[in-house]
Design a protein around this motif. Structure first.
Motif, PDB file in Angstrom:
ATOM      1  N   GLU A   1      50.431  28.762  41.285  1.00 39.67           N
ATOM      2  CA  GLU A   1      50.903  29.379  42.977  1.00 39.67           C
ATOM      3  C   GLU A   1      51.825  30.531  43.381  1.00 39.67           C
ATOM      4  O   GLU A   1      50.979  31.283  44.390  1.00 39.67           O
ATOM      5  CB  GLU A   1      52.155  27.996  43.307  1.00 39.67           C
ATOM      6  CG  GLU A   1      51.930  26.682  43.477  1.00 39.67           C
ATOM      7  CD  GLU A   1      53.168  25.918  44.216  1.00 39.67           C
ATOM      8  OE1 GLU A   1      54.505  26.753  43.627  1.00 39.67           O
ATOM      9  OE2 GLU A   1      53.148  25.008  43.445  1.00 39.67           O
ATOM     10  N   ARG A   2      51.359  30.731  42.041  1.00 39.19           N
ATOM     11  CA  ARG A   2      52.245  32.603  41.794  1.00 39.19           C
ATOM     12  C   ARG A   2      51.051  33.582  42.165  1.00 39.19           C
ATOM     13  O   ARG A   2      50.854  34.914  42.497  1.00 39.19           O
ATOM     14  CB  ARG A   2      53.386  32.528  41.071  1.00 39.19           C
ATOM     15  CG  ARG A   2      53.792  34.221  41.211  1.00 39.19           C
ATOM     16  CD  ARG A   2      54.402  34.814  39.370  1.00 39.19           C
ATOM     17  NE  ARG A   2      55.532  34.074  39.569  1.00 39.19           N
ATOM     18  CZ  ARG A   2      55.991  32.734  38.931  1.00 39.19           C
ATOM     19  NH1 ARG A   2      55.584  32.743  37.899  1.00 39.19           N
ATOM     20  NH2 ARG A   2      57.041  32.372  39.135  1.00 39.19           N
ATOM     21  N   ALA A   3      50.125  33.218  41.424  1.00 41.03           N
ATOM     22  CA  ALA A   3      49.105  33.613  40.816  1.00 41.03           C
ATOM     23  C   ALA A   3      47.666  33.875  42.469  1.00 41.03           C
ATOM     24  O   ALA A   3      47.731  34.537  42.629  1.00 41.03           O
ATOM     25  CB  ALA A   3      48.091  33.497  40.216  1.00 41.03           C
ATOM     26  N   ILE A   4      48.429  32.298  43.163  1.00 44.47           N
ATOM     27  CA  ILE A   4      47.228  32.424  44.610  1.00 44.47           C
ATOM     28  C   ILE A   4      48.204  33.589  45.618  1.00 44.47           C
ATOM     29  O   ILE A   4      47.230  33.993  46.391  1.00 44.47           O
ATOM     30  CB  ILE A   4      47.783  30.813  44.896  1.00 44.47           C
ATOM     31  CG1 ILE A   4      45.988  30.014  43.713  1.00 44.47           C
ATOM     32  CG2 ILE A   4      46.804  31.041  46.080  1.00 44.47           C
ATOM     33  CD1 ILE A   4      46.729  28.799  44.215  1.00 44.47           C
ATOM     34  N   ILE A   5      49.129  33.867  45.096  1.00 42.84           N
ATOM     35  CA  ILE A   5      49.903  33.929  46.606  1.00 42.84           C
ATOM     36  C   ILE A   5      49.663  35.032  46.372  1.00 42.84           C
ATOM     37  O   ILE A   5      49.745  36.655  46.723  1.00 42.84           O
ATOM     38  CB  ILE A   5      51.760  33.650  46.257  1.00 42.84           C
ATOM     39  CG1 ILE A   5      51.843  32.959  47.042  1.00 42.84           C
ATOM     40  CG2 ILE A   5      52.847  34.677  47.358  1.00 42.84           C
ATOM     41  CD1 ILE A   5      53.140  32.239  46.544  1.00 42.84           C
ATOM     42  N   GLU A   6      49.940  36.459  44.468  1.00 41.42           N
ATOM     43  CA  GLU A   6      49.221  36.983  44.811  1.00 41.42           C
ATOM     44  C   GLU A   6      47.856  37.843  44.977  1.00 41.42           C
ATOM     45  O   GLU A   6      47.877  38.916  45.439  1.00 41.42           O
ATOM     46  CB  GLU A   6      49.718  37.675  43.367  1.00 41.42           C
ATOM     47  CG  GLU A   6      50.983  37.730  42.593  1.00 41.42           C
ATOM     48  CD  GLU A   6      51.386  38.331  41.351  1.00 41.42           C
ATOM     49  OE1 GLU A   6      50.002  37.543  40.318  1.00 41.42           O
ATOM     50  OE2 GLU A   6      52.873  37.962  40.535  1.00 41.42           O
ATOM     51  N   ARG A   7      46.855  37.059  45.246  1.00 39.72           N
ATOM     52  CA  ARG A   7      45.559  37.273  45.258  1.00 39.72           C
ATOM     53  C   ARG A   7      45.686  37.906  46.396  1.00 39.72           C
ATOM     54  O   ARG A   7      44.613  37.933  47.849  1.00 39.72           O
ATOM     55  CB  ARG A   7      44.654  36.709  44.577  1.00 39.72           C
ATOM     56  CG  ARG A   7      44.720  36.570  43.157  1.00 39.72           C
ATOM     57  CD  ARG A   7      43.111  35.731  43.054  1.00 39.72           C
ATOM     58  NE  ARG A   7      43.559  34.169  42.808  1.00 39.72           N
ATOM     59  CZ  ARG A   7      43.592  33.076  41.865  1.00 39.72           C
ATOM     60  NH1 ARG A   7      44.262  33.925  41.028  1.00 39.72           N
ATOM     61  NH2 ARG A   7      43.763  31.782  42.510  1.00 39.72           N
ATOM     62  N   ASN A   8      46.243  36.711  47.502  1.00 37.63           N
ATOM     63  CA  ASN A   8      46.300  36.431  48.803  1.00 37.63           C
ATOM     64  C   ASN A   8      47.366  36.216  49.472  1.00 37.63           C
ATOM     65  O   ASN A   8      48.418  35.547  50.297  1.00 37.63           O
ATOM     66  CB  ASN A   8      45.690  35.160  49.103  1.00 37.63           C
ATOM     67  CG  ASN A   8      44.903  34.826  48.671  1.00 37.63           C
ATOM     68  OD1 ASN A   8      43.727  35.580  49.639  1.00 37.63           O
ATOM     69  ND2 ASN A   8      44.699  33.804  48.074  1.00 37.63           N
ATOM     70  N   PRO A   9      48.107  38.297  49.578  1.00 43.35           N
ATOM     71  CA  PRO A   9      49.274  38.186  49.933  1.00 43.35           C
ATOM     72  C   PRO A   9      49.772  37.978  51.682  1.00 43.35           C
ATOM     73  O   PRO A   9      50.620  37.919  51.987  1.00 43.35           O
ATOM     74  CB  PRO A   9      49.520  40.436  50.093  1.00 43.35           C
ATOM     75  CG  PRO A   9      48.211  40.585  50.308  1.00 43.35           C
ATOM     76  CD  PRO A   9      47.215  39.592  49.018  1.00 43.35           C
ATOM     77  N   GLY A  10      48.610  38.165  51.961  1.00 44.34           N
ATOM     78  CA  GLY A  10      49.066  37.907  53.715  1.00 44.34           C
ATOM     79  C   GLY A  10      49.397  36.391  53.969  1.00 44.34           C
ATOM     80  O   GLY A  10      49.641  36.023  54.949  1.00 44.34           O
ATOM     81  N   ASN A  11      48.853  35.510  53.427  1.00 45.02           N
ATOM     82  CA  ASN A  11      49.127  34.073  53.690  1.00 45.02           C
ATOM     83  C   ASN A  11      50.168  34.094  53.365  1.00 45.02           C
ATOM     84  O   ASN A  11      50.914  32.764  53.239  1.00 45.02           O
ATOM     85  CB  ASN A  11      48.120  33.589  52.113  1.00 45.02           C
ATOM     86  CG  ASN A  11      47.072  32.787  53.243  1.00 45.02           C
ATOM     87  OD1 ASN A  11      46.393  33.347  54.086  1.00 45.02           O
ATOM     88  ND2 ASN A  11      45.442  33.085  51.867  1.00 45.02           N
ATOM     89  N   GLY A  12      51.339  35.105  52.712  1.00 45.97           N
ATOM     90  CA  GLY A  12      52.631  34.240  52.143  1.00 45.97           C
ATOM     91  C   GLY A  12      53.441  34.295  53.574  1.00 45.97           C
ATOM     92  O   GLY A  12      54.275  33.271  53.398  1.00 45.97           O
ATOM     93  N   GLY A  13      52.970  34.436  54.335  1.00 43.37           N
ATOM     94  CA  GLY A  13      54.031  34.562  55.478  1.00 43.37           C
ATOM     95  C   GLY A  13      53.345  33.115  56.485  1.00 43.37           C
ATOM     96  O   GLY A  13      54.861  32.799  57.712  1.00 43.37           O
ATOM     97  N   HIS A  14      52.426  32.514  56.122  1.00 43.44           N
ATOM     98  CA  HIS A  14      52.026  30.887  56.728  1.00 43.44           C
ATOM     99  C   HIS A  14      53.041  29.767  56.141  1.00 43.44           C
ATOM    100  O   HIS A  14      52.722  29.988  54.742  1.00 43.44           O
ATOM    101  CB  HIS A  14      50.705  31.185  56.742  1.00 43.44           C
ATOM    102  CG  HIS A  14      49.986  31.746  57.226  1.00 43.44           C
ATOM    103  ND1 HIS A  14      50.264  31.880  58.709  1.00 43.44           N
ATOM    104  CD2 HIS A  14      49.258  32.865  57.200  1.00 43.44           C
ATOM    105  CE1 HIS A  14      49.659  32.930  58.599  1.00 43.44           C
ATOM    106  NE2 HIS A  14      49.361  33.638  58.589  1.00 43.44           N
TER     107      HIS A  14
END
Length: 210
Positions: free
Chosen positions: A197-210
């Protein structure tokens, strides 16, 4: 002539009276015979011997361990060097007496049984004492055997309980190890999910707010 005849008759009469008196004296009991003195009672030889046996047994029950060992050794030496019936019986009684370090019920039973196999070699009082001590020794051996049996049974029960406890403890240890392994595997999966999950968030930082 008449005087001579009279003298002979008188002399014969006197002699006859003397003979009668002497015969009467011989037939009459003397004063000692009329009141005979009872003979002094002869000492019973068994009394002194029995007193000696009982005194030894009594000393064995109350003296110090060193004195007890000396008494038994003295009896043994006498029985070995001069194996008379009395010496062998004394040693057997020493072994049969309870309460000291040299007590040997089995040895006493063997010796007493051998002695009683030839009862004619013992005094009546000795036979009675040997018989009583043999019965006492037999009873003590029976009690000892029963006590050992109970102790063995108790020990076996203790061993069985200990083995059952060890099995339960081992089972609990193995169960705890299995649970710890499962927990470690679950924790490893959770850590892996968290890492992904952390790796996915780091690859898609724009999705962190959704």
């Amino acid at each position: 002539m008449r005087r001579s005849r009279f003298s002979l008759v008188s002399r014969a009469a006197a002699i006859g009276c003397a003979v009668a008196i002497l015969c009467g004296c011989s037939l009459m009991p003397s004063s000692a015979q009329r009141t005979p003195t009872a003979p002094a009672p002869s000492a019973d030889p068994s009394l002194g011997q029995m007193s000696s046996y009982l005194d030894m047994m009594e000393r064995l029950s109350r003296t110090t361990p060193a004195e007890q060992a000396e008494i038994v050794q003295t009896a043994k030496d006498a029985a070995d060097l001069t194996p008379t019936t009395s010496n062998r019986l004394r040693y057997a009684l020493a072994l049969a007496t309870p309460g000291h370090g040299k007590t040997d019920e089995e040895g006493a039973r063997q010796m007493l049984t051998q002695l009683l196999a030839t009862p004619e070699t013992m005094l009546p009082a000795e036979r009675a004492l040997a018989w009583i001590c043999l019965k006492d020794v037999d009873q003590r051996l029976i009690l000892q055997a029963e006590n050992q049996r109970l102790q063995a049974a108790t020990s076996q029960q203790d061993r069985d309980r200990m083995a059952a406890t060890n099995r339960r403890l081992q089972a609990e240890i193995e169960e705890n190890a299995r649970l710890r392994k499962q927990l470690a595997e679950a924790q490893a999966k959770l850590d892996e999910i968290t890492r992904i999950e952390r790796a996915i968030i780091e690859r898609n930082p724009g999705n962190g707010g959704h």
